[in-house]
Design a protein around this motif. Sequence first.
Motif, PDB file in Angstrom:
ATOM      1  N   VAL A  72       0.503  -1.234  -0.206  1.00 13.85           N
ATOM      2  CA  VAL A  72      -0.105   0.135  -0.200  1.00 13.85           C
ATOM      3  C   VAL A  72       0.998   1.476   0.197  1.00 13.85           C
ATOM      4  O   VAL A  72       1.422   1.449   1.135  1.00 13.85           O
ATOM      5  N   LYS A  74       1.786   4.151   1.219  1.00 15.86           N
ATOM      6  CA  LYS A  74       2.438   4.939   2.445  1.00 15.86           C
ATOM      7  C   LYS A  74       3.410   6.178   2.417  1.00 15.86           C
ATOM      8  O   LYS A  74       4.443   6.120   1.761  1.00 15.86           O
ATOM      9  N   ALA A 159      -0.288   4.188  -6.487  1.00 18.80           N
ATOM     10  CA  ALA A 159      -2.039   3.864  -6.575  1.00 18.80           C
ATOM     11  C   ALA A 159      -2.889   3.896  -8.036  1.00 18.80           C
ATOM     12  O   ALA A 159      -3.820   3.238  -7.541  1.00 18.80           O
ATOM     13  N   GLU A 210      -8.148   5.068  -6.791  1.00 18.21           N
ATOM     14  CA  GLU A 210      -7.981   4.586  -5.290  1.00 18.21           C
ATOM     15  C   GLU A 210      -6.832   6.167  -5.284  1.00 18.21           C
ATOM     16  O   GLU A 210      -5.281   6.094  -4.150  1.00 18.21           O
ATOM     17  N   VAL A 214      -5.327   6.734  -1.538  1.00 19.79           N
ATOM     18  CA  VAL A 214      -4.635   6.894  -0.561  1.00 19.79           C
ATOM     19  C   VAL A 214      -4.111   7.887  -0.103  1.00 19.79           C
ATOM     20  O   VAL A 214      -2.979   8.388   0.239  1.00 19.79           O
TER      21      VAL A 214
END
Lengths: 247, 111, 137
Positions: A72, A74, A159, A210, A214
């Motif tokens: 993911v 981040k 993303a 997406e 994010v």
Amino acid sequence: MAEPTITLNVTRYRPGQDQAPTTQAYAVPYKQDWVVLDALNHIKDQIDGTLSYRWSCRMGVCGSCGMMVNGVPKLTCAAFLRDYYPHEIRVEPLVNFPIIRDLVIDMSDFLDKLKSVKPWIIRKEEKPVAQGEYLQTPAELEAFHQFTQCINCMLCYAACPVYGVEPKFLGPAAIALGYRYNMDSRDQGKEQRDVIGNHDGIWDCTFVGECSVVCPKDVDPAAAIQRSKVDTTKNWFQSILMPWGER
Amino acid sequence: MTTEKTTEPFWWALFSAGGVVAAFLVPVHIILVGFALPLGWITDTGALYRNWWVKVYLFVLIVLPLYHWAHRFYFTLNDIGLKPINKTLAVLCYGGAIIGTAVTAWILFKV
Amino acid sequence: MSGTRPDPSKLYRPKIPATWWLRKKSYFLFMLRELSSVFIALFLLVYLYQIYQLTRGPEAYVAFSRRLSSPGWIFFNLIALLFAVYHSVTWFQSTAVVLPVRLGERLVPRQIVTALHIGAWIVVSLGVLILFLALKG
């Protein structure tokens, strides 16, 4: 009693030496208040000084420390170890970008695209200083304010699956920033930001959404892109049906 | 505005209109055509379809979502790696919708 | 300040597989949403074919309707209905993002905009149903 530890599986890639990235496992102390960035700093300071990664403010405002944490995108300064413990954490460079070394990616494509949307106030005629400052009502500020919050962390590009399959796509952050200036009442440069309305601008976007999921600053680039589609379409029909009209 | 001569806004407008029509109207028509009539919950001889207002409604109901499909499917095919043949895909998708428009108009006219 | 660019010969460029949409739940749901347009189009073509039967007389129309009662067609229409409903819900969610609604100074929350659209959808559907029953003759 031994201090609890947590394992980080970190991508390593040495340019000119490695054919492809590999993974190296590091056991770091597990502390309640540590984030992944703290763990990376511990690795660099105490275990393996050869690990390379970007970071700066460690508090979520500079946008430097974006990486993939368990797949993911981040900010590693905002990913707490306690949310993963006792499982292992996979730390990889942001996807959809070429890798320079270890966790450091090449962001030149993003910087070129950012520049192409001309992210500054464009005036047809500059207002002389003697006439005073530009005035803006709270409502005029609200129209673009959330899109000013972008910290250029590029999590949205990681993303976005469209950016993954089509590297020419202008991308969420660049379009959101172009939209920020188009929506600013002080700006008169919409026509110059034509890269937004081109094929690899907003029209590549299929609203996966997406990017907005994010985004660590709630910029909502997906909204900026879809609203740009509405604006661009309205203008297009106006220019076809009423070509004499003033835009 | 756009220095590139792109007709994207036109297709996107049709895609959006088709999306709205499909969202509000298609489910109830699936229930009528796919379940209520075949399973005998209601009976119908189709006389209603001879009415010209109904024909206009049906034209909008059937044709606009075809453009919605064409645009969406074209981009989906691009996204799964078929971008190299995208000109062919564009002809198949948007061309399909245009053919569908003509066929729908012809059938509704004949009924 | 021009800055230096990394040596392109040493960059590693990972390849994105064509099956990227199978790797994440959100990507998979996105793909399902896109595919809903296929089932909607297919259903409308079936409906068009049924209407076409009327050019052969009302018996052909009724006969085709009876064919649609087979398990295969019922299954197809069930799948089409599920996809159509998924399209409707995701479309109304998207509308709330694309067209922000202002009530005076405040922004109406997106879930409320979506809910209002769903309410309108139910009303319109009932309207179509009632009109059809009243006018079919």
